[in-house]
Design an enzyme around this catalytic site. Structure first.
Site, short mmCIF file in Angstrom:
data_model
loop_
_atom_site.label_atom_id
_atom_site.label_comp_id
_atom_site.label_asym_id
_atom_site.label_seq_id
_atom_site.Cartn_x
_atom_site.Cartn_y
_atom_site.Cartn_z
N GLN A 241 3.18 -8.58 1.07
CA GLN A 241 2.96 -8.60 -0.21
C GLN A 241 3.35 -10.10 -0.48
OE1 GLN A 241 1.44 -6.30 -2.21
NE2 GLN A 241 1.43 -4.83 -0.60
N ASP A 336 -2.79 2.11 1.07
CA ASP A 336 -2.68 0.64 0.87
C ASP A 336 -3.71 -0.22 1.58
OD1 ASP A 336 -2.05 -1.75 -0.32
OD2 ASP A 336 -0.38 -2.04 0.66
N CYS A 362 -5.32 -3.88 -4.02
CA CYS A 362 -5.41 -5.33 -4.18
C CYS A 362 -6.89 -5.85 -4.63
CB CYS A 362 -5.03 -6.15 -2.94
SG CYS A 362 -5.99 -5.85 -1.75
#
Length: 404
Positions: A241, A336, A362
């Site tokens: 991240q 994710d 994202c």
């Protein structure tokens, strides 16, 4: 000379005028002039300035392509960034309440990729111009965390040492618990004497580790990052991240969403950002296509007290998603995926009997597509929380929770 009114800021950070004309760095309500170049107005001269226009924080703003929105007042910028999520969901027909944008910038970005190019006798190190391969030599980058304070100088020294190879370089630098971790990409094989020069540079700049395409040049200290009770030895150029604050906030939101689950699948688990934290209360199975990342995650669990257990499997979830039958053993799933989303995996999740799902994204457009598939399969979208790790950019992340 064409004069136009800027109507809004588009999803890529440019101002938009009538007929879909892009106005670089234009803000809503401004009247600007320029020459039309295909679908863009260049160069832009402001005739009527927006009251929301402010002074940028970086001297390279407007030339460097890294930040696009330093000139926009914070509250207007934040409202626009939340609206990116709202609009993406609406385009897919997904109805959900979107929470206010969470500022996850913290101290700044802890990783950067500097580009290096040899132009005559000069070694240029910096970032690319917007929509161009031209290089911007930078002297400062205000969005980087203090841990990267000496990263640019170290990258320049490495690039200058390799300049004789006359190849374009990418220098991946990460701020870790034990110092800077620098990986050089694009150099090709290097002669032994040059490797010795690079080892000396690592000593001069107190680098924790210096690698070339992941191969060791010198390691002075093991580059670790804490993740929950574990400490991960990072693979070179590992995905993380963007900010430490952002990782902590995303992980906390994920942990809250799966609280009480005993068996959790972590899909696209990387080096264990979520899995290693969730393992303090649940048994976790991590699935990830990058073998090096899976190895690092499992190695980080050795000797750590209090973990319920972490297992890892190297698996390409685009080509071999976990099937509905395989998902049956899990109380909750965390996913994710990268920017392309996870359409194939979302279809299997929709068929499954999984009761709780947390989707970390994202890329809002691919999330919205996958969310529509999940809802069609019987999931209810309970919450969507956007996070801003990439301040001054159009990039927004989110955590969404689903239940049956």
């Amino acid at each position: 000379m064409l004069e136009v009114d800027v109507l809004r800021v588009g999803a890529q950070g440019d101002g938009l005028a009538a007929d879909g004309l892009f106005v670089p760095y234009g803000l809503p309500g401004e009247r600007v002039a320029g020459i039309r170049d295909k679908d863009r107005l260049l160069p832009v001269r402001i005739l009527v300035e927006s009251p929301d226009r402010i002074a940028p924080v970086c001297p390279h703003f407007g030339v460097c392509g890294g930040c696009l929105l330093q000139h926009w007042r914070t509250d207007a910028y934040r409202a626009w960034k939340r609206a990116l999520v709202v609009d993406a969901l609406a385009r897919e027909g997904v109805v959900a309440e979107v929470s206010p944008l969470v500022d996850a910038h913290g101290e700044g970005r802890r990783r950067a990729i500097f580009h290096a190019r040899q132009i005559g006798p000069r070694t240029i190190v910096g970032f690319a111009e917007r929509k161009s391969h031209s290089m911007v030599p930078i002297t400062i980058c205000p969005v980087l965390a203090p841990g990267l304070d000496h990263a640019l100088d170290a990258a320049k020294a490495v690039a200058e040492a390799i300049a004789r190879q006359k190849k374009p370089l990418d220098l991946h630098v990460t701020a870790t618990e034990n110092g800077l971790d620098l990986d050089v990409r694009g150099s090709g094989p290097l002669p032994p004497m040059l490797l010795m020069d690079l080892a000396a540079i690592a000593e001069r700049f107190d680098l924790a580790r210096l690698t070339r395409h992941g191969e060791m040049v010198v390691q002075r200290r093991v580059p670790f990052l804490p993740m929950g009770a574990a400490r991960v030895e990072l693979p070179p150029a590992a995905f993380l991240q963007a900010t430490a604050a952002g990782e902590a906030m995303l992980a906390a939101r994920v942990g809250e969403a799966v609280a009480g689950a005993k068996k959790v699948a972590d899909l696209f688990s990387g080096v264990g950002t979520f899995a290693l934290r969730l393992a303090s209360t649940a048994r976790v199975w991590g699935y990830e296509s990058n073998e090096v990342a899976v190895t690092a995650m499992l190695k980080a669990t050795r000797g750590v007290q209090g973990l319920k257990g972490v297992e890892g499997e190297v698996r390409d979830l685009f080509r071999r998603p976990l099937m509905a039958e395989e998902l049956a053993k899990f109380d909750a799933v965390v996913i994710d995926p990268p920017r392309q989303g996870a359409e194939a995996q979302a279809r299997e999740l929709a068929k499954s009997k999984v009761g709780r799902l947390v989707y970390v994204s994202c890329a809002v457009s691919t999330f919205a597509r996958d969310a529509a598939l999940l809802i069609a399969g019987g999931f209810r979208l309970e919450s969507v929380t956007p996070f801003d790790q990439f301040r001054y950019s159009p990039h927004v992340e989110l955590v969404a929770t689903f239940s049956r």
